[in-house]
Design an enzyme around this catalytic site. Sequence first.
Site, PDB file in Angstrom:
ATOM      1  CG  HIS A 201      12.499  54.044  54.016  1.00  9.67           C
ATOM      2  ND1 HIS A 201      13.819  54.255  53.687  1.00  9.67           N
ATOM      3  CD2 HIS A 201      12.207  54.978  54.938  1.00  9.67           C
ATOM      4  CE1 HIS A 201      14.286  55.286  54.380  1.00  9.67           C
ATOM      5  NE2 HIS A 201      13.336  55.748  55.152  1.00  9.67           N
ATOM      6  NE  ARG A 231      11.288  64.190  55.446  1.00 11.26           N
ATOM      7  CZ  ARG A 231      10.390  63.256  55.784  1.00 11.26           C
ATOM      8  NH1 ARG A 231      10.765  62.176  56.430  1.00 11.26           N
ATOM      9  NH2 ARG A 231       9.119  63.390  55.461  1.00 11.26           N
ATOM     10  CG  ASN A 233       7.723  62.054  59.501  1.00  7.35           C
ATOM     11  OD1 ASN A 233       6.660  62.414  59.002  1.00  7.35           O
ATOM     12  ND2 ASN A 233       8.118  60.785  59.520  1.00  7.35           N
ATOM     13  CE  LYS A 325       1.616  61.177  58.993  1.00  8.36           C
ATOM     14  NZ  LYS A 325       3.005  61.492  59.358  1.00  8.36           N
TER      15      LYS A 325
END
Lengths: 354, 318, 200
Positions: A201, A231, A233, A325
């Site tokens: 990470h 989750r 993303n 991103k």
Amino acid sequence: MSAQLQINDPKIKPIETFRDDFTYSNSPEAIRRFPFPFHEDKYMYSVNIEPHNVGPAGSVFAPAFDIDEHYLSEIEERRRVLEEDPGRCAVLPHMMEAQWDTLELLMTSLARDYPQHFKLERNGDRWTWENRLLGIKDTFTFDDASTLPYEPFEYITRQVQGDFTLHGQRNNMLYMDGGMVTCQADWSLQFDLGMDFYEWHGPVPKAHEMGIFERALKYLLNLQVGQPVRRLNWTMTVHPRMDTSPENYHKWGIDRSQVTADNVGELAHLRVELQSLFRLPRSNAIIFSIRCYLISLNELVTVPKWARRFHRVHKSLPPELADYKGFSGYQPYVIDFLSQYDDGAPTSPGTQPD
Amino acid sequence: MSHPAHIPVRVANVETVTPFVKTFTFEPRNGATLPRFSAGSHVVVTMPGDERPYRNPYSLMSSPFELDYYQVSVRREDEGRGGSLYMHERVSIGDELDISAPTNMFALHPLARRHLLIAGGIGITPFLAQLHELERMQADYQMHYAFRNQDNAAFHDYLQDHYSDHLHCYESDNGVTLNPARLLADQPLGTHLYVCGPKGLLEAVTDTARRLGWPESCIHYEEFAAPPVGKPFTVELAKSGRSLEVAGSATVLETLEQAGLEPNCLCRGGVCGECETVVLEGDIDHNDHFLSDEVKASNERMMICVSRARSERLVLDL
Amino acid sequence: MIEGIKSRPVYSDLRPDLDGSHHLLVAEGAGAEALVRFCHAWDAAGDPDADYDILYHPDEDRRWIGTVNELAREAVAVFVNRVGLESVLARRLAAARMGLRLYVAGSEGFIWRVVAIAREAGLSEDAIQKERCGTQARPVSCVHCKTIADDVTTNVYQCPGCGLHVFVRDHFSRLLGAYQSVCVDAENPGELPEIEEVYA
């Protein structure tokens, strides 16, 4: 009360492409079940982990591993990526037990959730696996890798949509000990192999300072067998391109400069990862499933609520996040495009289409 | 995941192994098979006590490849809070109990070149499952088993029958004791050490390993803290404003559960860290193996499954 | 570029770890500086019962040989090439017992080569100290073609494997013993940033 009533019965499309001519598209049914990730009209960071393998009937959350209309296309894309770069599937030698765990979890889940497509017969250690969608029927000996055409992890993940990573647990730490990674959002399995949780990470901005990874790691170290969590993303991708790997960045990086005001609706895609985590029983490892869904802006705006909300999310997004991103260059076109569909009306709670 | 799934089981067999130890065999009640597990795992067994349920963690000792039943062994602790006595005196064949899904806090290290297992007394139980696994892996391993006398040497004959090439026994009443320094001073690189047993043995072995320069990553031990019996105290829950009395023989966790609350928890032995709770007021009497000495000294967090209060009242951020 | 990537290794000065029961020092080139400092610290604080061994490869930097030889005559082995050092190291480790401390000093390329040999021998990383000495040059793995370039001193270099111009990131793989590099002009082909010597 059979579980499969809760599960989507996808009408599988013929093979479409995620490269070159990009023939991939979503049917109206696929659009309606797209896992739109935004609960609010503004961007909010959250880890938002919740129990997996539960969700509304037919939704992507109901099965353990979602199979949808793009099954054949994604399996073919995976085959092509592996043909060009076999290193996209790699497992460290001490993970053989976890490989068999993965095979068992995927086969039993698929046979339970999609009995029309998959069948598993177990006679002691002699197992027969039937995948009707791919025309596969193999009999093999569980725990004997020589009876399969590939190692067990590669064998089964070549037949399931989405990327998978395998994480050994030792000394209160999780490690990147293997994976099948052909539709990743810009990280390299081959490079990250063997890294610990904090190392892999490493490149994620800010979250380290916020203590997010310490809490997430503690949570995952205690993940229970039979109690998977998930989750969502998200990011943006130009073209419906599955393989946005760093390995091929020199081939697809140019896409980002080709977005214009005229083509943004067709080229820009919302990319959502349904990430789910399962404790594997015999190896005590964790398998991480990263199931990728792509939807073009043109498709997304067919749901008026999503069009309004996505416009507002983009407008409130911190610029450093758009940078990380990788879509800050063409984000103005995205916002302009979406603004045509945002009349300022309020949106209803939840993520479902109205 | 903070409330582990419960597996309904039936007691299929109860066997007296030594004057102090009984082995219980659990079969699934719903007819299915039990989940696979990894060697070193434990389950939490729920017993319906008279005043409150007992919930104790016990290591799975049956083979990880056996899915039709699980086995645990329980040493009778007459001075304990009652769980082991309940198992010994009240549980018999045919009884129905609930167990948690298996959880592993004491796994074999997959990169070890050699596994050095050291058990004292009833600490042998997690190793029984691990020995199955080590045999299957054809690993390089040694099992060192220390006990007082044959009455305290559960499974000695079984081990002798199945693992005699790897087994080293130390019967202290016969004057044979384990010398950790001699054992640990001459081990090849890549050896991993695993210890389970009474506190004295555990500390002697791990201290010796550290003194001889064994890296921390190669030292593994399992020591479930049995919650000690103590004096009663009051817990106040800051968020809900509730106030509860913790009896001398109950834990904070059990008291909260009795009151209908569902705090996060997993191992119930002060090992996993799941029930870590912020303490706003009061003095903590720490009994866990999870929090660092630094955190313990700060008096700000506690593991409510095993730790108690020194003061008459504790205020929790719940 | 993202600051503070957690995978970037942290190096620190070698210091006698008296918890260890055997001590092995391995150094190359300017790593001799670290050996000298270590030996002085050892003499000041050392355990008279314990002892250490030194394996040293001078590389191109021969000015340290005399100094190293004087450190502890019997304990020093000096090698004319790295291969010789590596094979002796592997033999020593194969015979070593738990309690060993390994100390490595030199360039990053050398350090991670030694760590790989130690890992192969079963030594865990918490028994290894690492000090980077001399050059800051980085071993770098091209993410596109996997070619490892040994001593990269610039922010951007042309990959000898695939010919792409790649940017050196701080993201580091302990298994590969290399940093990652990624195509620098993928989004604007031919537009290269100024190439600077940042890891000299």
